[in-house]
Write an enzyme that holds these catalytic residues in place. Structure first.
Site, PDB file in Angstrom:
ATOM      1  N   ALA A  94       0.818  -1.214   0.000  1.00 34.85           N
ATOM      2  CA  ALA A  94       0.000   0.000   0.000  1.00 34.85           C
ATOM      3  C   ALA A  94       0.854   1.267   0.000  1.00 34.85           C
ATOM      4  O   ALA A  94       0.374   2.324  -0.393  1.00 34.85           O
ATOM      5  CB  ALA A  94      -0.931   0.008   1.214  1.00 34.85           C
ATOM      6  N   LYS A  95       2.077   1.174   0.486  1.00 35.88           N
ATOM      7  CA  LYS A  95       3.025   2.309   0.517  1.00 35.88           C
ATOM      8  C   LYS A  95       2.393   3.533   1.165  1.00 35.88           C
ATOM      9  O   LYS A  95       2.538   4.663   0.672  1.00 35.88           O
ATOM     10  CB  LYS A  95       3.553   2.617  -0.886  1.00 35.88           C
ATOM     11  CG  LYS A  95       4.279   1.436  -1.533  1.00 35.88           C
ATOM     12  CD  LYS A  95       4.821   1.808  -2.903  1.00 35.88           C
ATOM     13  CE  LYS A  95       5.561   0.650  -3.550  1.00 35.88           C
ATOM     14  NZ  LYS A  95       4.666  -0.455  -3.963  1.00 35.88           N
TER      15      LYS A  95
END
Length: 271
Positions: A94-95
């Protein structure tokens, strides 16, 4: 089970450093799935069921689900993984990166809604922006360090003092100050083996998530040689498109298994 415990067990049980990235693109699905409302779920279930004994983890990329309003299918996929393939960790790619209160909601999303075992996050906003993830000490927190994209050098190579580059500062901070629960890892791209070696030098046995082999062109031998830990593990080497789309027919899962087996065995030759 603690993410790191599950990861170490999967390294040994499956004799594998391979991480299969789950980046489902409906435009590339086999024709028999084309008009199914649950096509993303069914495609990914086919992949994971065919490859679960060949990997050390799976890495679903959240944008590939959210862009198609398929977050419910991501939930169902991770539930399927936990039920059918217990012990294979799931890294939610998802960063995320935001202030603490928002990061807290992202942590709930990843670990309580989706029940992921680990998440990728950005360290750019500093320690307080990642601390909410540390409140789940059994979950993995994998921080961006030296990424595989060409523009990564725009910031990651900046000198932050005394000749230390930004990616080196991130590696040192995570290993020396942020890893109190022993649940941190780093993202280091396969397209930069010299930087992989430098990060390994700085962080000791910390696990590295290494995207960039397969479609992105990273060199497997150089990646393994630069990044493996002393016992020949320490890596989650990610391949997505080269495995997901190895075949285009109804036997796509069999083709994916053959590609995953070949990739795992190629990696193992250099351990």
């Amino acid at each position: 089970m603690h993410f790191m415990t599950a990861l170490r067990a999967a390294w040994q049980r499956n004799d594998s450093l391979l991480c299969v990235g789950l980046d489902p693109d409906p435009a590339r699905f086999p024709a028999h799935l084309a008009h199914r409302p649950d096509a993303i779920l069914e495609f990914c279930k086919g992949i994971v069921d065919a490859t679960a004994d060949l990997v050390c983890c799976f890495k679903p990329q959240i944008a590939y689900f959210a862009a198609h309003r398929a977050e419910d299918q991501l939930e169902a996929l991770i539930a399927h993984l936990h039920e059918r393939h217990p012990g294979v960790p799931v890294v939610l790619d998802a960063k995320r990166g935001d202030i603490g209160s928002t990061a807290g909601q992202y942590a709930v999303e990843a670990f309580e809604r989706y029940r992921a075992d680990a998440i990728t996050v950005s360290p750019y906003m500093g320690r307080d922006s990642v601390e909410p993830y540390f409140e789940y000490p059994d979950k993995g927190v994998i921080l961006l360090c030296r990424t595989s994209n060409p523009g990564g050098s725009d910031l990651q190579f900046l000198d932050v003092g005394g000749g230390e580059r930004l990616f080196e500062r991130v590696a040192r901070l995570v290993a020396d100050e942020w890893n109190a629960s022993g649940n941190c890892g780093l993202v280091v791209g396969a397209t930069f083996p010299n930087e992989i070696a430098r990060v390994r030098e700085l962080v000791g046995e910390l696990p590295l998530l290494v995207p960039g082999i397969g479609a992105q062109g990273g060199d497997v031998a150089a990646t393994v040689g630069a990044g493996r830990s002393a016992d020949g593990t320490g890596l989650m080497i990610s391949s997505s498109r080269a495995i997901l789309y190895a075949g285009g027919g109804e036997d796509y899962a069999d083709a994916a298994r053959r590609a995953a087996l070949d990739t795992r065995d190629t990696i193992n030759r250099y351990r």
